[in-house]
Design a protein around this motif. Sequence first.
Motif: not given
Length: 176
Positions: A14-18, A51-59, A8-11
């Motif tokens: 947002w800086p990385a998503v933006r 709202r999903l994100v893919a992460r490589a480690g914590d990024e 899940s995308m967390l608030p």
Amino acid sequence: MAEITIGSMLPEDWPAVRLIYAEGIATGHATFETEPPDWEAWNRNHHAKCRLVARAGDEVVAWAAISPVSARACYAGIAEHSIYVDASQRGKGIGKRLLGAFVEASESAGFWTLQSSIFPENRASIAIHLACGFRILGRRKRVAMLNGVWRDTVMVERRSRVVGMERGSICAPSPP
């Protein structure tokens, strides 16, 4: 390379998503937007679900989200989606993996149709959509201007085979 996880995308993402969104905008082949919005505007215009994100480690290296296509109840299960992958991570299969997970999440949330408009020059995006069960509905010629140039878009759609098929649901007529 760090393991890719999808969640899940967390608030606080947002800086990385933006930033990833801004990279997509800079290509000139991702959106008619010319700059990313602030969090409040983006949050207001996207469903809280899916709202999903893919992460490589914590990024955060990719994201996907949906926007309503209409306020009318009969269209509640139809959403326009966006998917963006960090420029340094493109071509690694992350977009396809995220889109597959996103389709599953959207069906779990009750969406029976996902749609998107893609610039024809964005062949990678069209390819991953086709690989994930989307179909091309057609090409919209000179649909809008971007930086003073008329642009076409390719409309893609994916209909769920598991959501919205039940009789008496908001999207399927009941028998006479």
